[in-house]
Design an enzyme around this catalytic site. Structure first.
Site, PDB file in Angstrom:
ATOM      1  N   GLY A  15       0.832  -1.205   0.000  1.00 16.80           N
ATOM      2  CA  GLY A  15       0.000   0.000   0.000  1.00 16.80           C
ATOM      3  C   GLY A  15       0.866   1.254   0.000  1.00 16.80           C
ATOM      4  O   GLY A  15       1.969   1.245   0.540  1.00 16.80           O
ATOM      5  N   ARG A  19      -1.883   8.763   3.085  1.00 12.50           N
ATOM      6  CA  ARG A  19      -2.375   9.621   4.175  1.00 12.50           C
ATOM      7  C   ARG A  19      -1.297   9.959   5.207  1.00 12.50           C
ATOM      8  O   ARG A  19      -1.509  10.808   6.070  1.00 12.50           O
ATOM      9  CB  ARG A  19      -3.583   8.960   4.858  1.00 12.50           C
ATOM     10  CG  ARG A  19      -4.874   9.230   4.116  1.00 12.50           C
ATOM     11  CD  ARG A  19      -6.038   8.583   4.809  1.00 12.50           C
ATOM     12  NE  ARG A  19      -6.089   7.146   4.569  1.00 12.50           N
ATOM     13  CZ  ARG A  19      -6.779   6.280   5.314  1.00 12.50           C
ATOM     14  NH1 ARG A  19      -7.458   6.709   6.359  1.00 12.50           N
ATOM     15  NH2 ARG A  19      -6.776   4.996   5.029  1.00 12.50           N
ATOM     16  N   TYR A 375      37.521  15.979  18.293  1.00 10.38           N
ATOM     17  CA  TYR A 375      37.273  16.104  16.860  1.00 10.38           C
ATOM     18  C   TYR A 375      38.043  17.285  16.309  1.00 10.38           C
ATOM     19  O   TYR A 375      38.005  18.378  16.865  1.00 10.38           O
ATOM     20  CB  TYR A 375      35.769  16.311  16.654  1.00 10.38           C
ATOM     21  CG  TYR A 375      35.296  16.306  15.231  1.00 10.38           C
ATOM     22  CD1 TYR A 375      35.688  15.296  14.350  1.00 10.38           C
ATOM     23  CD2 TYR A 375      34.439  17.301  14.769  1.00 10.38           C
ATOM     24  CE1 TYR A 375      35.237  15.289  13.039  1.00 10.38           C
ATOM     25  CE2 TYR A 375      33.977  17.296  13.461  1.00 10.38           C
ATOM     26  CZ  TYR A 375      34.380  16.288  12.598  1.00 10.38           C
ATOM     27  OH  TYR A 375      33.931  16.271  11.297  1.00 10.38           O
TER      28      TYR A 375
HETATM   29  C1  UD1 Z   1      -8.794  -4.409   4.744  1.00 11.82           C
HETATM   30  C2  UD1 Z   1      -9.827  -5.518   4.738  1.00 11.82           C
HETATM   31  C3  UD1 Z   1     -10.931  -5.183   5.742  1.00 11.82           C
HETATM   32  C4  UD1 Z   1     -10.348  -4.978   7.114  1.00 11.82           C
HETATM   33  C5  UD1 Z   1      -9.263  -3.908   7.085  1.00 11.82           C
HETATM   34  C6  UD1 Z   1      -8.545  -3.852   8.402  1.00 11.82           C
HETATM   35  C7  UD1 Z   1      -9.872  -6.429   2.491  1.00 11.82           C
HETATM   36  C8  UD1 Z   1     -10.582  -6.427   1.203  1.00 11.82           C
HETATM   37  N1  UD1 Z   1     -10.379  -5.637   3.432  1.00 11.82           N
HETATM   38  O1  UD1 Z   1      -9.449  -3.254   4.258  1.00 11.82           O
HETATM   39  O2  UD1 Z   1     -11.884  -6.235   5.800  1.00 11.82           O
HETATM   40  O3  UD1 Z   1     -11.367  -4.605   8.019  1.00 11.82           O
HETATM   41  O4  UD1 Z   1      -8.276  -4.227   6.063  1.00 11.82           O
HETATM   42  O5  UD1 Z   1      -7.706  -2.748   8.419  1.00 11.82           O
HETATM   43  O6  UD1 Z   1      -8.898  -7.134   2.652  1.00 11.82           O
HETATM   44  N2  UD1 Z   1      -2.313  -4.034   0.288  1.00 11.82           N
HETATM   45  C9  UD1 Z   1      -1.416  -4.485  -0.645  1.00 11.82           C
HETATM   46  N3  UD1 Z   1      -1.790  -4.512  -1.968  1.00 11.82           N
HETATM   47  C10 UD1 Z   1      -3.022  -4.118  -2.385  1.00 11.82           C
HETATM   48  C11 UD1 Z   1      -3.929  -3.653  -1.406  1.00 11.82           C
HETATM   49  C12 UD1 Z   1      -3.547  -3.634  -0.079  1.00 11.82           C
HETATM   50  O7  UD1 Z   1      -0.288  -4.867  -0.311  1.00 11.82           O
HETATM   51  O8  UD1 Z   1      -3.271  -4.183  -3.588  1.00 11.82           O
HETATM   52  C13 UD1 Z   1      -1.904  -4.031   1.716  1.00 11.82           C
HETATM   53  C14 UD1 Z   1      -1.865  -2.645   2.317  1.00 11.82           C
HETATM   54  O9  UD1 Z   1      -0.555  -2.131   2.246  1.00 11.82           O
HETATM   55  C15 UD1 Z   1      -2.280  -2.904   3.747  1.00 11.82           C
HETATM   56  C16 UD1 Z   1      -3.191  -4.117   3.650  1.00 11.82           C
HETATM   57  O10 UD1 Z   1      -2.896  -4.729   2.424  1.00 11.82           O
HETATM   58  O11 UD1 Z   1      -1.182  -3.259   4.554  1.00 11.82           O
HETATM   59  C17 UD1 Z   1      -4.672  -3.748   3.730  1.00 11.82           C
HETATM   60  O12 UD1 Z   1      -5.017  -2.935   2.651  1.00 11.82           O
HETATM   61  P1  UD1 Z   1      -6.028  -1.717   2.794  1.00 11.82           P
HETATM   62  O13 UD1 Z   1      -6.168  -1.086   1.476  1.00 11.82           O
HETATM   63  O14 UD1 Z   1      -5.680  -0.885   3.946  1.00 11.82           O
HETATM   64  O15 UD1 Z   1      -7.382  -2.511   3.104  1.00 11.82           O
HETATM   65  P2  UD1 Z   1      -8.670  -1.910   3.773  1.00 11.82           P
HETATM   66  O16 UD1 Z   1      -9.522  -1.315   2.750  1.00 11.82           O
HETATM   67  O17 UD1 Z   1      -8.327  -1.111   4.961  1.00 11.82           O
END
Ligand code: UD1
Ligand code: MG
Length: 453
Positions: A15, A19, A375
């Protein structure tokens, strides 16, 4: 199944973390002196994961480098485009070919999860669930996926917040994101995940409904909301810091240290305190500090990369920088800064000094205002002070220089040459005295207006 079931950890870190408003990748922001990614890698280490894969985006060389330097065995999988959490886990598939065992899915931006919680998940999963999800009940469930349970309490589905109907939205049990999945089915479940949802993303959370359709069991374990706090902004970063600080304070006290005002003492993830250490108010521990039994650290001291032996005394306002090695019963007093220096047993540096790149021998006394001039603008040089030496107040020790055992330096001296044992070195203009000068001076001005005061 035994605890020797192989374990893999997939750590999602692709990700962007927009933010955070930062040029540093989100997962490299530190909490208690260690990056969030570092915490999650340490967690996977604590669980003895046999394989570890960190999933990064293509433009994240710093994350790759940080992961490799902490965990040389780690595999880096690149997720080409951020198409969702299911796609991110799939990116790790190539690194898990031939792996049979449990797969833990962790988020690199969720740094406070504890090893015993994951151990409990793994134990519960091995009792028959193909997917075990770590749930929690946040104060505000609105951003999270909701966990749908059937009448028996088993997990039926996870529905992302945006895709919830009003009834589903009212559910308070949420998905933390942490999962333990049977490695034998994980990637085949992922094959079936589509992206027809409100965000057009591949949701990892869809594997629950898919598993249930195949007749596979899914279950939930609940964690405390603090433990699964995810960091997306600097505000959440500060919350994670506060939670971890409280945890570290409790650990220090449970292990036998007295914290006179715990909420004002700040630890690093790796601070080690012995028994009967007393820490005063407003003390900060940076990374790499070891403090032995019975040490007193008085208020407003700041320590990093330092080691302090038993019964020594630091502060108030002590400053120990990396490489400070304080011996037993030694005393580092107020406004004393020590860097890369060994202060041997019982030596005293009580006031207003800078001791860098030095040794201060056992029982030596370093007077107020002593400075090691280490130094020259290009290189650092060493000052060696022998056992039992007495350094007069306001001595400048121009390094490299060696003061022999038991030698004295006169106050105000600028010492540029070695001093032999038991000698006195004195570098100071001779004092002159003009008898009656002050009285004559005053007389000359009497009657005139005095100065500006
Ligand atoms: C996700 C969960 C949600 C949960 C929440 C908790 C899914 C679909 N949803 O939502 O149910 O309540 O986390 O915080 O899984 N990431 C990647 N590659 C991507 C997308 C995300 O590596 O393509 C990583 C992000 O860096 C992060 C994690 O996966 O560490 C979660 O991704 P994020 O986009 O924050 O998911 P949420 O929408 O918050
Ligand atoms: Mg998130």
């Amino acid at each position: 199944m035994s605890s020797s079931t192989p374990l893999a950890a997939i750590i999602l870190a692709a990700g962007q973390g927009t933010r955070m408003q930062s040029s540093l990748p989100k997962v490299l922001h530190p909490v208690a002196g260690r990056s969030m990614l570092g915490h999650v890698l340490a967690l996977s280490q604590a669980l003895n994961a046999d394989r570890r894969v960190v999933v990064v985006a293509p433009d994240m060389p710093m994350v790759t480098e940080a992961a490799r330097s902490q965990a040389p065995d780690v595999r880096i999988a690149v997720q080409t485009r951020q198409l969702g959490t299911a796609d991110a886990v799939k990116a790790a598939a190539a690194d898990l070919t031939g792996f049979a065992g449990d797969v833990l899915i962790l988020y690199a931006d969720t740094p406070l999860v504890q090893a015993n919680t994951l151990q409990a998940m793994l134990t519960a999963r091995r009792k028959g669930a193909s997917v075990m999800v770590l749930g929690f009940r946040p104060a505000d469930p609105s951003p999270y996926g909701r966990l749908m349970l059937d009448d028996t309490g088993a997990l039926e589905a996870i529905v992302e917040s945006r895709d919830c109907n009003p009834e589903q939205r009212a559910v308070t049990l949420c998905n933390s994101g942490v999962m333990a999945v049977d490695g034998a089915v994980l990637f085949s479940l992922l094959q079936e995940v589509g992206n027809t949802n409100s965000r057009g993303e591949y949701y990892l959370t869809d594997i629950i409904a898919i598993a249930r359709k195949r007749g596979l069991a899914c279950a939930v374990i609940e964690a405390d909301a603090d433990e699964v706090l995810g960091v997306n902004s600097r505000i959440e970063l500060s919350q994670a810091e506060a939670i971890l600080q409280n945890r570290l304070r409790r650990i220090a006290m449970l292990n036998g240290a007295t914290l006179l005002d715990p909420s004002t003492v700040y630890f690093s993830h790796d601070t080690q305190l012995g028994r009967d250490v007393v820490v005063g108010q407003n003390v900060v521990f940076g990374p790499g500090v070891r403090v032995a039994d019975g040490v007193q650290i008085k208020p407003f001291s700041h320590l990093e990369g330092a080691s302090v032996a038993a019964a020594a005394e630091i502060g108030p306002y002590g400053r120990l920088r990396p490489g400070a090695d304080i011996g037993r019963n030694a005393k580092i007093g107020n406004f004393v800064e020590v860097k890369a220096a060994r202060i041997e047993e019982g030596a005293k540096i009580s006031h207003l000094s800078y001791i860098g790149d030095a040794r201060v021998g056992a029982g030596a006394n370093v007077g107020a205002g002593t400075i090691t001039c280490n130094y020259d603008g290009f290189e650092k040089h060493f000052t060696d002070i022998g056992a039992g030496a007495f350094i007069g107040s306001n001595t400048c020790l121009v390094a490299p220089v060696k003061i022999g055992d038991g030698a004295y330096t006169g106050s105000g001296s600028v010492i540029t040459r070695d001093v032999s044992s038991d000698a006195l070195a004195l570098v100071r203009p001779q004092q002159i005295e003009k008898t009656g000068w002050a009285a004559r001076f005053r007389a000359r001005f009497s009657g005139k207006k005095s100065g500006h005061g």
